[in-house]
Scaffold this active site. Structure first.
Site, PDB file in Angstrom:
ATOM      1  N   HIS A 225      20.524  24.912  22.712  1.00 36.68           N
ATOM      2  CA  HIS A 225      20.372  23.804  22.586  1.00 36.68           C
ATOM      3  C   HIS A 225      19.120  23.547  21.633  1.00 36.68           C
ATOM      4  CE1 HIS A 225      20.317  19.621  24.949  1.00 36.68           C
ATOM      5  NE2 HIS A 225      20.090  19.469  23.839  1.00 36.68           N
TER       6      HIS A 225
ATOM      7  N   ARG B 219      26.317  16.636  23.922  1.00 34.74           N
ATOM      8  CA  ARG B 219      25.828  17.179  25.564  1.00 34.74           C
ATOM      9  C   ARG B 219      27.088  17.995  26.234  1.00 34.74           C
ATOM     10  NH1 ARG B 219      21.454  16.032  24.356  1.00 34.74           N
ATOM     11  NH2 ARG B 219      20.223  14.784  24.993  1.00 34.74           N
TER      12      ARG B 219
ATOM     13  N   MET C 253      30.612   8.104  16.003  1.00 31.12           N
ATOM     14  CA  MET C 253      30.129   7.823  14.722  1.00 31.12           C
ATOM     15  C   MET C 253      28.900   7.149  14.674  1.00 31.12           C
ATOM     16  SD  MET C 253      31.820   9.260  12.365  1.00 31.12           S
ATOM     17  CE  MET C 253      31.910   8.271  10.767  1.00 31.12           C
TER      18      MET C 253
ATOM     19  N   ALA D 225      19.525  22.008  18.242  1.00 26.85           N
ATOM     20  CA  ALA D 225      20.060  21.550  17.113  1.00 26.85           C
ATOM     21  C   ALA D 225      19.036  20.423  16.401  1.00 26.85           C
ATOM     22  CB  ALA D 225      21.046  20.508  17.513  1.00 26.85           C
TER      23      ALA D 225
ATOM     24  N   GLU E 198      23.387  23.479  31.876  1.00 26.07           N
ATOM     25  CA  GLU E 198      22.236  24.298  31.267  1.00 26.07           C
ATOM     26  C   GLU E 198      21.347  24.692  32.222  1.00 26.07           C
ATOM     27  OE1 GLU E 198      20.551  22.490  27.563  1.00 26.07           O
ATOM     28  OE2 GLU E 198      22.809  21.954  27.082  1.00 26.07           O
TER      29      GLU E 198
ATOM     30  N   ILE F  47      24.045  10.635  14.083  1.00 29.30           N
ATOM     31  CA  ILE F  47      24.480  11.879  13.726  1.00 29.30           C
ATOM     32  C   ILE F  47      25.741  12.126  13.279  1.00 29.30           C
ATOM     33  CG2 ILE F  47      24.299  14.151  14.868  1.00 29.30           C
ATOM     34  CD1 ILE F  47      21.888  13.255  16.596  1.00 29.30           C
TER      35      ILE F  47
HETATM   36  C1  DGY Z   1      18.509  15.100  22.082  1.00 27.90           C
HETATM   37  O1  DGY Z   1      17.057  14.539  21.472  1.00 27.90           O
HETATM   38  O2  DGY Z   1      18.926  14.285  22.770  1.00 27.90           O
HETATM   39  C2  DGY Z   1      18.800  16.332  21.858  1.00 27.90           C
HETATM   40  O3  DGY Z   1      19.526  16.906  22.511  1.00 27.90           O
HETATM   41  C3  DGY Z   1      17.419  17.177  21.752  1.00 27.90           C
HETATM   42  O4  DGY Z   1      16.906  17.268  20.597  1.00 27.90           O
END
Ligand code: DGY
Length: 296
Positions: A269, A222, A152, A271, A251, A155
């Site tokens: 990846h 991750r 929490m 987002a 990855e 994000i």
């Molecule tokens: C991060 O910032 O940790 C993301 O995985 C990439 O934007």
């Protein structure tokens, strides 16, 4: 004063660095191989890195004058932070500026997965749509369902906030709470945790088996939080209804058992990948580096 930027960044961030008056060396657009990275960082006082570069003792050895590593990412798992601290090197990252963008994307995955958008798209493109059918591509009603949010932080909270608009009940999990209860009760589980030695394979075969039969898993944090081979088994054995993954254990590879499964939605990846957010991240990383190098 030499700064090494490991890969090409949005122009605004580079301009900010050039304006600092330091000697700026910018790496390639693609992921630099290890040799190129080690050669490039030689003699730098500052490194601006991306999550694709492992910044460890070997890299730090190449730049004895190194004072700051500024990572253009919310995560810091690509950096040996303990080693940097031992050497008195400051480490910073870019949390905050990508929160809403990543939360929106998580919801794109939740909706796309539970309402089977990709399967429908594939069916049409393959010319395999037989015409409307009452039992075709049935998904999950989100209203009334339970969303389990693991982690929490900013994000996780932003993802949970959006759940009320969809009429979902939210169960949140922080370290110390019972993970088993959240996994057993959630219809959709979404991961929002940093990668550390404690969270690696947090979802292993045993914990995946605690998930409700027919539940869905979403991972935008991750890859190594999930044991991909175990997830492949849970999906292909029919225990889980599906998974949407934006991140992977190794990855850019994806475990073959995941690729085989028809009930997965995979994205590379992305987002945080909007123009505005990637620019904000790069700018913040550049500003972090400059202020740390200029500061006391
Ligand atoms: C991060 O910032 O940790 C993301 O995985 C990439 O934007």
């Amino acid at each position: 004063m030499r700064i090494h930027v490991t890969r090409k960044l949005p122009e605004k961030a580079l301009q900010t660095l050039y304006a600092s008056g330091w000697d700026i060396f910018v790496g390639p657009e693609e992921i630099p191989n290890r040799q190129r990275l080690l050669w490039g960082v030689g003699g730098a006082v500052g490194i601006l890195s991306l999550l694709t570069e492992r910044i460890d003792a070997e890299v730090m050895d190449r730049c004895p004058e190194l004072r700051c590593i500024s990572n253009c990412a919310a995560g810091l798992d690509n950096i040996d932070v303990d080693e940097a601290q031992r050497r008195g090197i400051r480490v910073c990252n870019t949390p905050g500026v990508l929160t809403e963008t990543c939360a929106d994307f998580t919801w794109a995955l939740i909706l796309g997965l539970t309402r089977r958008l990709l399967e429908g798209d594939r069916m049409l493109r393959a010319g395999a749509y037989p015409g409307w059918g009452p039992m075709m591509l049935l998904g999950l009603d989100l209203h009334g369902a339970t969303l389990g949010v693991l982690g929490m932080g900013q994000i996780g909270q932003a993802v949970a906030r959006r759940a009320s608009a969809f009429g979902m009940r939210v169960l949140s999990w922080r370290r110390g709470d019972s993970l088993e209860r959240v996994l057993r009760e959630s219809d959709v589980v979404s991961l929002h945790l940093p990668l550390t030695s404690d969270t690696r394979h947090l979802l292993n075969a045993e914990r995946l088996s605690w998930m409700k039969p027919g539940a869905y898993l979403i991972n935008t944090s991750r890859g190594p939080l999930v044991d991909e081979a175990a997830l492949g088994e849970a999906l292909n054995g029919g225990r889980l209804a599906g998974a949407a993954l934006d991140v992977f254990e190794r990855e850019p590879e994806v475990h073959p058992s995941i690729l085989e499964s028809p009930r997965v939605l995979l994205t590379p990846h992305i987002a945080s990948a909007t123009e505005a957010t990637r620019e904000r991240m790069a700018l913040l990383a550049a500003q972090n580096l400059i202020s740390n190098l200029c500061g006391p």
